[in-house]
Design a protein around this motif. Structure first.
Motif, PDB file in Angstrom:
ATOM      1  N   LEU A 125       0.834  -1.205   0.000  1.00  0.00           N
ATOM      2  CA  LEU A 125       0.000   0.000   0.000  1.00  0.00           C
ATOM      3  C   LEU A 125       0.870   1.257   0.000  1.00  0.00           C
ATOM      4  N   LEU A 126       1.939   1.243   0.773  1.00  0.00           N
ATOM      5  CA  LEU A 126       2.849   2.391   0.840  1.00  0.00           C
ATOM      6  C   LEU A 126       3.468   2.686  -0.527  1.00  0.00           C
ATOM      7  N   VAL A 127       3.946   1.651  -1.199  1.00  0.00           N
ATOM      8  CA  VAL A 127       4.570   1.823  -2.519  1.00  0.00           C
ATOM      9  C   VAL A 127       3.520   2.278  -3.542  1.00  0.00           C
ATOM     10  N   GLU A 128       2.319   1.772  -3.416  1.00  0.00           N
ATOM     11  CA  GLU A 128       1.238   2.179  -4.326  1.00  0.00           C
ATOM     12  C   GLU A 128       0.830   3.636  -4.074  1.00  0.00           C
ATOM     13  N   THR A 129       0.756   4.029  -2.817  1.00  0.00           N
ATOM     14  CA  THR A 129       0.346   5.388  -2.449  1.00  0.00           C
ATOM     15  C   THR A 129       1.411   6.424  -2.797  1.00  0.00           C
ATOM     16  N   CYS A 130       2.674   6.045  -2.654  1.00  0.00           N
ATOM     17  CA  CYS A 130       3.792   6.966  -2.891  1.00  0.00           C
ATOM     18  C   CYS A 130       4.672   6.441  -4.028  1.00  0.00           C
ATOM     19  N   PRO A 131       4.293   6.695  -5.279  1.00  0.00           N
ATOM     20  CA  PRO A 131       5.055   6.149  -6.410  1.00  0.00           C
ATOM     21  C   PRO A 131       6.490   6.688  -6.531  1.00  0.00           C
ATOM     22  N   LYS A 132       6.782   7.818  -5.903  1.00  0.00           N
ATOM     23  CA  LYS A 132       8.127   8.397  -5.985  1.00  0.00           C
ATOM     24  C   LYS A 132       9.011   7.976  -4.804  1.00  0.00           C
ATOM     25  N   LEU A 133       8.534   7.031  -4.015  1.00  0.00           N
ATOM     26  CA  LEU A 133       9.237   6.583  -2.819  1.00  0.00           C
ATOM     27  C   LEU A 133      10.636   6.075  -3.148  1.00  0.00           C
ATOM     28  N   GLU A 134      11.625   6.517  -2.361  1.00  0.00           N
ATOM     29  CA  GLU A 134      13.013   6.096  -2.548  1.00  0.00           C
ATOM     30  C   GLU A 134      13.548   5.315  -1.355  1.00  0.00           C
ATOM     31  N   VAL A 135      13.077   5.674  -0.136  1.00  0.00           N
ATOM     32  CA  VAL A 135      13.601   5.051   1.084  1.00  0.00           C
ATOM     33  C   VAL A 135      12.470   4.745   2.062  1.00  0.00           C
ATOM     34  N   VAL A 136      12.503   3.537   2.621  1.00  0.00           N
ATOM     35  CA  VAL A 136      11.633   3.176   3.739  1.00  0.00           C
ATOM     36  C   VAL A 136      12.575   2.889   4.903  1.00  0.00           C
ATOM     37  N   GLN A 137      12.394   3.620   5.990  1.00  0.00           N
ATOM     38  CA  GLN A 137      13.242   3.434   7.161  1.00  0.00           C
ATOM     39  C   GLN A 137      12.415   2.794   8.273  1.00  0.00           C
ATOM     40  N   LEU A 138      13.019   1.793   8.919  1.00  0.00           N
ATOM     41  CA  LEU A 138      12.364   1.079  10.015  1.00  0.00           C
ATOM     42  C   LEU A 138      13.314   0.973  11.196  1.00  0.00           C
ATOM     43  N   PRO A 139      12.786   0.956  12.416  1.00  0.00           N
ATOM     44  CA  PRO A 139      13.648   0.664  13.563  1.00  0.00           C
ATOM     45  C   PRO A 139      14.239  -0.736  13.415  1.00  0.00           C
ATOM     46  N   ARG A 140      15.393  -0.964  14.017  1.00  0.00           N
ATOM     47  CA  ARG A 140      16.118  -2.232  13.892  1.00  0.00           C
ATOM     48  C   ARG A 140      15.241  -3.452  14.178  1.00  0.00           C
ATOM     49  N   SER A 141      14.499  -3.420  15.267  1.00  0.00           N
ATOM     50  CA  SER A 141      13.696  -4.594  15.645  1.00  0.00           C
ATOM     51  C   SER A 141      12.610  -4.894  14.611  1.00  0.00           C
ATOM     52  N   TYR A 142      12.069  -3.876  13.968  1.00  0.00           N
ATOM     53  CA  TYR A 142      11.042  -4.081  12.948  1.00  0.00           C
ATOM     54  C   TYR A 142      11.659  -4.549  11.637  1.00  0.00           C
ATOM     55  N   LYS A 143      12.815  -4.022  11.310  1.00  0.00           N
ATOM     56  CA  LYS A 143      13.465  -4.385  10.048  1.00  0.00           C
ATOM     57  C   LYS A 143      13.796  -5.877  10.026  1.00  0.00           C
ATOM     58  N   ARG A 144      14.162  -6.419  11.174  1.00  0.00           N
ATOM     59  CA  ARG A 144      14.515  -7.845  11.248  1.00  0.00           C
ATOM     60  C   ARG A 144      13.338  -8.750  10.932  1.00  0.00           C
ATOM     61  N   THR A 145      12.113  -8.230  11.067  1.00  0.00           N
ATOM     62  CA  THR A 145      10.929  -9.068  10.858  1.00  0.00           C
ATOM     63  C   THR A 145      10.365  -8.945   9.434  1.00  0.00           C
ATOM     64  N   ILE A 146      10.990  -8.127   8.601  1.00  0.00           N
ATOM     65  CA  ILE A 146      10.528  -7.963   7.218  1.00  0.00           C
ATOM     66  C   ILE A 146      10.873  -9.221   6.413  1.00  0.00           C
ATOM     67  N   SER A 147       9.907  -9.704   5.650  1.00  0.00           N
ATOM     68  CA  SER A 147      10.127 -10.933   4.876  1.00  0.00           C
ATOM     69  C   SER A 147      11.071 -10.692   3.705  1.00  0.00           C
ATOM     70  N   LYS A 148      11.704 -11.756   3.253  1.00  0.00           N
ATOM     71  CA  LYS A 148      12.608 -11.688   2.103  1.00  0.00           C
ATOM     72  C   LYS A 148      11.843 -11.265   0.851  1.00  0.00           C
ATOM     73  N   SER A 149      10.596 -11.707   0.728  1.00  0.00           N
ATOM     74  CA  SER A 149       9.809 -11.349  -0.456  1.00  0.00           C
ATOM     75  C   SER A 149       9.549  -9.842  -0.508  1.00  0.00           C
ATOM     76  N   ILE A 150       9.319  -9.221   0.643  1.00  0.00           N
ATOM     77  CA  ILE A 150       9.116  -7.765   0.672  1.00  0.00           C
ATOM     78  C   ILE A 150      10.429  -7.050   0.384  1.00  0.00           C
ATOM     79  N   GLU A 151      11.533  -7.561   0.896  1.00  0.00           N
ATOM     80  CA  GLU A 151      12.840  -6.967   0.588  1.00  0.00           C
ATOM     81  C   GLU A 151      13.079  -7.008  -0.918  1.00  0.00           C
ATOM     82  N   MET A 152      12.761  -8.133  -1.542  1.00  0.00           N
ATOM     83  CA  MET A 152      12.928  -8.264  -2.996  1.00  0.00           C
ATOM     84  C   MET A 152      11.968  -7.337  -3.742  1.00  0.00           C
ATOM     85  N   PHE A 153      10.733  -7.240  -3.271  1.00  0.00           N
ATOM     86  CA  PHE A 153       9.755  -6.343  -3.891  1.00  0.00           C
ATOM     87  C   PHE A 153      10.254  -4.902  -3.862  1.00  0.00           C
TER      88      PHE A 153
END
Length: 135
Positions: A35-63
């Protein structure tokens, strides 16, 4: 430079489509990232706190990689969302980056030094360093 701070998934749909750097202060689901990528087509960076970043799936990282959106670990220390929805990188930090870049200091050294002195992580410093408007 401003970083848009999003503290809940309900805010995603109301974001400005021109947002380039977004900090998610909640643990996003795959659906939230899509939804974030769809809402913000010019998006360049998504920043997350360390503990949240560790829980991001590989498929989302690839996306995000396919969308040319960089996923970064980091925080916006001391930012109060109730006062302002944007965290502004201090102009003194931007000036320091410009000065060091102008002196010919290697990018990795600039990132390391500025990250130690500021509240930004080195990846965010590298992102700022590579922006065209700071040249």
């Amino acid at each position: 430079m401003k970083i848009r701070v999003v503290s809940s998934r309900d805010e995603i749909i109301s974001l400005n489509p021109n947002e380039r750097v977004v900090h998610l202060a909640f643990r996003p689901s795959n659906k939230d990232i899509f939804l974030l990528v769809e809402t913000c087509p010019k998006l360049e960076v998504v920043q997350l706190p360390r503990s949240y970043k560790r829980t991001i799936s590989k498929s989302i990282e690839m996306f995000l990689e396919m969308q040319k959106v960089e996923l970064m670990e980091g925080d916006v220390w001391g930012h109060r969302k109730d006062i302002n929805e944007y965290y502004t990188v201090p102009s003194s930090v931007i000036e320091k980056i410009k000065d060091m870049k102008g002196e010919g200091v290697p990018a990795e050294e600039v990132a390391e030094k500025v990250a130690k002195e500021s509240k930004l992580n080195s990846k965010m410093v590298m992102y700022i360093l590579n922006l065209k408007q700071i040249e």
